[in-house]
Every structure is written in structure tokens, then in C-alpha cells.
Design a protein around this motif. Structure first.
Motif, PDB file in Angstrom:
ATOM      1  N   ARG A 299      29.234  41.642  47.386  1.00  0.00           N
ATOM      2  CA  ARG A 299      30.193  41.535  48.509  1.00  0.00           C
ATOM      3  C   ARG A 299      31.334  40.590  48.117  1.00  0.00           C
ATOM      4  NH1 ARG A 299      25.849  39.676  52.706  1.00  0.00           N
ATOM      5  NH2 ARG A 299      25.198  38.740  50.749  1.00  0.00           N
ATOM      6  N   ASP A 300      32.202  41.084  47.206  1.00  0.00           N
ATOM      7  CA  ASP A 300      33.238  40.201  46.671  1.00  0.00           C
ATOM      8  C   ASP A 300      34.654  40.672  46.976  1.00  0.00           C
ATOM      9  OD1 ASP A 300      33.230  42.415  45.024  1.00  0.00           O
ATOM     10  OD2 ASP A 300      32.575  41.349  43.232  1.00  0.00           O
ATOM     11  N   GLU A 301      34.787  41.656  47.888  1.00  0.00           N
ATOM     12  CA  GLU A 301      36.113  42.231  48.166  1.00  0.00           C
ATOM     13  C   GLU A 301      37.139  41.155  48.556  1.00  0.00           C
ATOM     14  OE1 GLU A 301      36.848  45.884  49.011  1.00  0.00           O
ATOM     15  OE2 GLU A 301      38.933  45.403  49.524  1.00  0.00           O
ATOM     16  N   GLU A 302      36.741  40.267  49.457  1.00  0.00           N
ATOM     17  CA  GLU A 302      37.665  39.234  49.936  1.00  0.00           C
ATOM     18  C   GLU A 302      38.106  38.327  48.781  1.00  0.00           C
ATOM     19  OE1 GLU A 302      37.058  36.003  53.202  1.00  0.00           O
ATOM     20  OE2 GLU A 302      36.252  37.914  53.930  1.00  0.00           O
ATOM     21  N   ALA A 303      37.139  37.944  47.959  1.00  0.00           N
ATOM     22  CA  ALA A 303      37.437  37.058  46.825  1.00  0.00           C
ATOM     23  C   ALA A 303      38.372  37.760  45.845  1.00  0.00           C
ATOM     24  CB  ALA A 303      36.142  36.655  46.120  1.00  0.00           C
ATOM     25  N   LEU A 304      38.167  39.055  45.637  1.00  0.00           N
ATOM     26  CA  LEU A 304      39.008  39.791  44.687  1.00  0.00           C
ATOM     27  C   LEU A 304      40.436  39.901  45.205  1.00  0.00           C
ATOM     28  CD1 LEU A 304      36.594  42.665  43.512  1.00  0.00           C
ATOM     29  CD2 LEU A 304      37.032  40.440  42.443  1.00  0.00           C
ATOM     30  N   VAL A 305      40.564  40.192  46.508  1.00  0.00           N
ATOM     31  CA  VAL A 305      41.903  40.313  47.097  1.00  0.00           C
ATOM     32  C   VAL A 305      42.629  38.966  47.027  1.00  0.00           C
ATOM     33  CG1 VAL A 305      43.144  40.730  49.278  1.00  0.00           C
ATOM     34  CG2 VAL A 305      41.286  42.275  48.575  1.00  0.00           C
ATOM     35  N   GLU A 306      41.906  37.900  47.304  1.00  0.00           N
ATOM     36  CA  GLU A 306      42.505  36.565  47.255  1.00  0.00           C
ATOM     37  C   GLU A 306      42.931  36.224  45.812  1.00  0.00           C
ATOM     38  OE1 GLU A 306      43.767  34.469  49.036  1.00  0.00           O
ATOM     39  OE2 GLU A 306      43.668  32.542  47.990  1.00  0.00           O
ATOM     40  N   TYR A 307      42.072  36.558  44.856  1.00  0.00           N
ATOM     41  CA  TYR A 307      42.395  36.273  43.446  1.00  0.00           C
ATOM     42  C   TYR A 307      43.616  37.092  43.007  1.00  0.00           C
ATOM     43  CZ  TYR A 307      41.949  35.748  38.411  1.00  0.00           C
ATOM     44  OH  TYR A 307      42.208  35.477  37.087  1.00  0.00           O
ATOM     45  N   ASP A 308      43.662  38.327  43.475  1.00  0.00           N
ATOM     46  CA  ASP A 308      44.808  39.188  43.182  1.00  0.00           C
ATOM     47  C   ASP A 308      46.105  38.479  43.611  1.00  0.00           C
ATOM     48  OD1 ASP A 308      45.103  41.897  42.155  1.00  0.00           O
ATOM     49  OD2 ASP A 308      46.134  42.311  44.037  1.00  0.00           O
ATOM     50  N   ARG A 309      46.080  37.903  44.810  1.00  0.00           N
ATOM     51  CA  ARG A 309      47.253  37.216  45.365  1.00  0.00           C
ATOM     52  C   ARG A 309      47.599  35.982  44.521  1.00  0.00           C
ATOM     53  NH1 ARG A 309      48.535  33.159  48.014  1.00  0.00           N
ATOM     54  NH2 ARG A 309      46.412  32.339  48.153  1.00  0.00           N
ATOM     55  N   VAL A 310      46.572  35.231  44.166  1.00  0.00           N
ATOM     56  CA  VAL A 310      46.776  34.010  43.361  1.00  0.00           C
ATOM     57  C   VAL A 310      47.405  34.371  42.017  1.00  0.00           C
ATOM     58  CG1 VAL A 310      45.544  32.172  42.112  1.00  0.00           C
ATOM     59  CG2 VAL A 310      44.941  32.686  44.488  1.00  0.00           C
ATOM     60  N   MET A 311      46.913  35.459  41.398  1.00  0.00           N
ATOM     61  CA  MET A 311      47.446  35.859  40.088  1.00  0.00           C
ATOM     62  C   MET A 311      48.899  36.329  40.196  1.00  0.00           C
ATOM     63  SD  MET A 311      45.620  35.297  37.475  1.00  0.00           S
ATOM     64  CE  MET A 311      46.193  36.412  36.207  1.00  0.00           C
ATOM     65  N   VAL A 312      49.243  37.014  41.308  1.00  0.00           N
ATOM     66  CA  VAL A 312      50.644  37.420  41.505  1.00  0.00           C
ATOM     67  C   VAL A 312      51.511  36.167  41.562  1.00  0.00           C
ATOM     68  CG1 VAL A 312      52.273  38.443  43.153  1.00  0.00           C
ATOM     69  CG2 VAL A 312      50.122  39.629  42.628  1.00  0.00           C
ATOM     70  N   GLU A 313      51.026  35.143  42.271  1.00  0.00           N
ATOM     71  CA  GLU A 313      51.791  33.894  42.433  1.00  0.00           C
ATOM     72  C   GLU A 313      52.063  33.182  41.113  1.00  0.00           C
ATOM     73  OE1 GLU A 313      49.992  31.278  45.237  1.00  0.00           O
ATOM     74  OE2 GLU A 313      50.743  32.453  46.940  1.00  0.00           O
ATOM     75  N   THR A 314      51.176  33.332  40.142  1.00  0.00           N
ATOM     76  CA  THR A 314      51.394  32.637  38.870  1.00  0.00           C
ATOM     77  C   THR A 314      52.618  33.186  38.144  1.00  0.00           C
ATOM     78  OG1 THR A 314      50.092  34.196  37.549  1.00  0.00           O
ATOM     79  CG2 THR A 314      48.914  32.291  38.464  1.00  0.00           C
ATOM     80  N   GLY A 315      53.009  34.417  38.485  1.00  0.00           N
ATOM     81  CA  GLY A 315      54.176  35.019  37.834  1.00  0.00           C
ATOM     82  C   GLY A 315      53.879  35.653  36.495  1.00  0.00           C
ATOM     83  N   VAL A 316      52.602  35.686  36.094  1.00  0.00           N
ATOM     84  CA  VAL A 316      52.319  36.270  34.769  1.00  0.00           C
ATOM     85  C   VAL A 316      52.616  37.769  34.731  1.00  0.00           C
ATOM     86  CG1 VAL A 316      50.639  34.551  33.927  1.00  0.00           C
ATOM     87  CG2 VAL A 316      49.830  36.528  35.237  1.00  0.00           C
ATOM     88  N   TYR A 317      52.642  38.405  35.907  1.00  0.00           N
ATOM     89  CA  TYR A 317      52.968  39.845  35.924  1.00  0.00           C
ATOM     90  C   TYR A 317      54.453  40.080  36.237  1.00  0.00           C
ATOM     91  CZ  TYR A 317      47.876  40.055  36.224  1.00  0.00           C
ATOM     92  OH  TYR A 317      46.541  39.879  35.999  1.00  0.00           O
ATOM     93  N   ARG A 318      55.206  39.015  36.297  1.00  0.00           N
ATOM     94  CA  ARG A 318      56.670  39.040  36.448  1.00  0.00           C
ATOM     95  C   ARG A 318      57.168  39.972  37.560  1.00  0.00           C
ATOM     96  NH1 ARG A 318      55.888  39.435  31.092  1.00  0.00           N
ATOM     97  NH2 ARG A 318      56.042  37.480  29.947  1.00  0.00           N
ATOM     98  N   GLY A 319      56.613  39.844  38.751  1.00  0.00           N
ATOM     99  CA  GLY A 319      57.141  40.545  39.920  1.00  0.00           C
ATOM    100  C   GLY A 319      57.144  42.059  39.845  1.00  0.00           C
ATOM    101  N   ARG A 320      56.316  42.647  38.973  1.00  0.00           N
ATOM    102  CA  ARG A 320      56.259  44.120  38.920  1.00  0.00           C
ATOM    103  C   ARG A 320      55.651  44.658  40.210  1.00  0.00           C
ATOM    104  NH1 ARG A 320      52.933  44.696  33.539  1.00  0.00           N
ATOM    105  NH2 ARG A 320      52.872  46.915  34.019  1.00  0.00           N
ATOM    106  N   GLN A 321      56.097  45.866  40.600  1.00  0.00           N
ATOM    107  CA  GLN A 321      55.553  46.460  41.826  1.00  0.00           C
ATOM    108  C   GLN A 321      54.941  47.817  41.525  1.00  0.00           C
ATOM    109  OE1 GLN A 321      58.558  45.861  45.030  1.00  0.00           O
ATOM    110  NE2 GLN A 321      57.042  44.279  45.485  1.00  0.00           N
ATOM    111  N   VAL A 322      53.961  48.183  42.330  1.00  0.00           N
ATOM    112  CA  VAL A 322      53.231  49.443  42.120  1.00  0.00           C
ATOM    113  C   VAL A 322      52.926  50.076  43.482  1.00  0.00           C
ATOM    114  CG1 VAL A 322      52.101  48.905  39.919  1.00  0.00           C
ATOM    115  CG2 VAL A 322      51.069  48.102  42.048  1.00  0.00           C
ATOM    116  N   PRO A 323      52.661  51.405  43.506  1.00  0.00           N
ATOM    117  CA  PRO A 323      52.294  52.043  44.778  1.00  0.00           C
ATOM    118  C   PRO A 323      50.974  51.483  45.303  1.00  0.00           C
ATOM    119  CG  PRO A 323      52.744  53.685  43.063  1.00  0.00           C
ATOM    120  CD  PRO A 323      52.708  52.360  42.394  1.00  0.00           C
ATOM    121  N   VAL A 324      50.863  51.396  46.636  1.00  0.00           N
ATOM    122  CA  VAL A 324      49.598  50.981  47.249  1.00  0.00           C
ATOM    123  C   VAL A 324      48.670  52.193  47.231  1.00  0.00           C
ATOM    124  CG1 VAL A 324      48.486  50.064  49.334  1.00  0.00           C
ATOM    125  CG2 VAL A 324      50.860  49.430  48.793  1.00  0.00           C
ATOM    126  N   PRO A 325      47.460  52.089  46.646  1.00  0.00           N
ATOM    127  CA  PRO A 325      46.573  53.255  46.585  1.00  0.00           C
ATOM    128  C   PRO A 325      46.270  53.783  47.983  1.00  0.00           C
ATOM    129  CG  PRO A 325      45.654  51.388  45.349  1.00  0.00           C
ATOM    130  CD  PRO A 325      46.845  50.877  46.078  1.00  0.00           C
TER     131      PRO A 325
END
Ligand SMILES: Cc1cc2nc3c(=O)[nH]c(=O)nc-3n(C[C@H](O)[C@H](O)[C@H](O)COP(=O)(O)O)c2cc1C
Length: 254
Positions: free
Chosen positions: A189-215
């Protein structure tokens, strides 16, 4: 709670840009010797490391490892190898035949070298050096095996660039420990943790603001995050010829 060792561990970051100064051979020896202090299955020490400094050989390795510039830039390239060839020599000496035709025979050697290389890496980082593992050493394993003269019953599990860091890279946050540490039984049951981590990783800027379609949501876009990055990586098969190369190296994986 922390200790100087834990603080050192937390300073880890993969370094891919290097100052030109060479790493003295004694320093490489110190690092590898520290790695050798790690636990090893039955004290069998099923590993070897090939240290490459020759620019021409590093240039060829760079070609074989996805043209990664860091391999020509770093003064040292380390090829961390699972190695049971030494044990073949031991068996010959004692008139035994080594049993290597099973998955476990390869797996224990892989675990051994993984532990060796991470302890060595920590030692290197504590000395002010930096580096980056090179999984791409398995892109063309047969050619790497030939280039490094790796005998039967060895296999290059990972490469590593090593040198004096030229820049201070962004440290990547890790998954919340609660998503990794399970008490008593596995808890998915880690969905919440994964979504939160996803957000944290976006904030670091390592993916340089790339955008993708929402599945599943036509026309919607969102920031490219760790989940998109990871899902893309793992939905593509990679290095599918490894079994054949392993077989040729004497690892049947039966
Ligand atoms: C086994 C292994 C293979 C890797 N291979 C590569 C590689 O070929 N090229 C690269 O740039 N980084 C490689 N990396 C580095 C990872 O991308 C990096 O460790 C990860 O993104 C986390 O970043 P960090 O080490 O800075 O915390 C590898 C890491 C590991 C453990």
C-alpha cells in the motif's frame, strides 16, 4: 540519529564531470582494499576489478558504454567483475571441479561484487573522490570482455568512473523509507508515498520541467516525474542477449 559514517553515506551523489588530475594508483589500491573488507559469501571473494587508465582503452570503453563522455573524462574507469575463475584455479590446485552450472553460482558472485563495489565507492567518496556506476558496461558485454581480457567465469557486472569531482551535482532524494522498509510481511500500500515522491523529484528539477500526458485523461498534461521516468525505463526490455554471453563465460544459469 547519525554518525560520521552515516553522514558520509548521505553525501553520496553520482559524479559525471571530473577534474583532469589523475588518481594515484595507491589511492585506487586503498579504495579497493577497503571494499575487500566487506562481507563476502563464505569468504570466497568472488570478484575482481579491472582499473583502466589508458586513454585509448577508456575511449573504446566509452564507445561500448553508450558514448558516455564521463568515461573519457574520468582519469580512471573501474570494471567491477563477478569472478569465479580464481576459484577454478583453487579447485585445480586442490583437485576438485567447480560446480557453476546453476543460477546461484552466478548470483552469489554478483552479490559479492556488488557489496565490494559499494564499500569501495563509499571509501572513495570519503577521500573526496567521486564517480558514477556504469551499467552500460553490459550494453556490449562480449566486446568489453575481449577488451579487458576477462577470462571464463568472470563477468563485468558494473563499470565505474572515478576521479576528482569537477562540479557538485544535485543530490536526488530517495523514496520514503516507509515505502522500502516492510515490517514482518510485505506491504504494497504505497500509492500515496509514490505520488508524494514523484512530486518531490519534480521539485528537484532533475527532469527539467518536462511534461507528459496524464495516463487515462485525454488532453491533460502533467510534469514528468519519477514514476513516468521509471515506468518508461522498465517497460522496455534491455540487454536481452546477456544469457548467451553469460553462457559463453561459463555461467549456464540452469
Ligand atoms: C548498477 C548501476 C548502474 C548505473 N549505470 C549508469 C550509467 O551507465 N550511466 C549513468 O550516467 N549513471 C548510471 N548509474 C547512476 C544512477 O543513475 C544513479 O545512481 C541514480 O540516478 C541515483 O542518483 P545518485 O547516485 O546521484 O543518487 C548507475 C547506477 C547503478 C547503481
Amino acid at each position: 540519529m547519525t554518525t560520521p559514517t552515516i553522514e558520509q553515506i548521505y553525501r553520496h551523489v553520482s559524479v559525471r564531470r571530473f577534474a583532469p588530475d589523475p588518481v594515484p594508483p595507491e589511492l585506487v589500491e586503498t579504495i579497493v582494499a577497503a571494499g575487500q573488507r566487506s562481507a563476502t559469501s563464505s569468504n570466497l571473494q568472488m570478484y575482481s576489478v579491472v582499473a583502466v587508465t589508458d586513454p585509448a582503452r577508456r575511449a573504446r570503453l566509452a564507445e561500448l558504454c553508450g558514448d558516455q563522455a564521463q568515461i573519457t573524462e574520468a582519469p580512471v574507469f573501474l570494471a567491477w567483475c563477478a569472478d569465479r575463475s580464481r576459484l577454478d584455479r583453487v579447485c585445480r590446485h586442490r583437485r576438485y571441479t567447480q560446480a557453476v552450472d546453476h543460477v546461484e553460482a552466478f548470483l552469489v558472485a554478483t552479490v559479492d561484487v556488488a557489496i565490494l563495489m559499494q564499500t569501495a565507492t563509499l571509501a572513495a567518496e570519503s577521500l573526496g573522490l567521486g564517480g558514477c556506476y556504469i551499467g552500460a558496461i553490459r550494453n556490449h558485454p562480449a566486446e568489453v570482455i575481449e577488451l579487458l581480457g576477462l577470462p571464463r567465469l568472470t563477468f563485468p557486472v558494473a563499470g565505474m568512473t572515478l576521479g576528482r569531482p569537477a562540479v557538485e551535482p544535485t543530490r536526488k532524494p530517495r523514496l520514503p523509507t516507509a515505502a522500502v522498509l516492510h515490517w514482518e510481511t510485505y506491504d504494497d500500500r504505497d500509492e500515496e508515498a509514490l505520488v508524494e515522491y514523484d512530486r518531490v523529484m519534480v521539485e528537484t528539477g532533475v527532469y527539467r520541467g518536462r511534461q507528459v500526458p496524464v495516463p487515462g485523461l485525454e488532453g491533460e498534461i502533467e510534469d514528468y516525474g519519477w514514476m513516468e521516468h521509471s515506468a518508461r525505463r522498465v517497460s522496455q526490455p534491455s540487454r536481452t542477449e546477456l544469457r548467451e554471453v553469460l553462457r559463453r563465460q561459463g555461467f549456464e544459469l540452469a
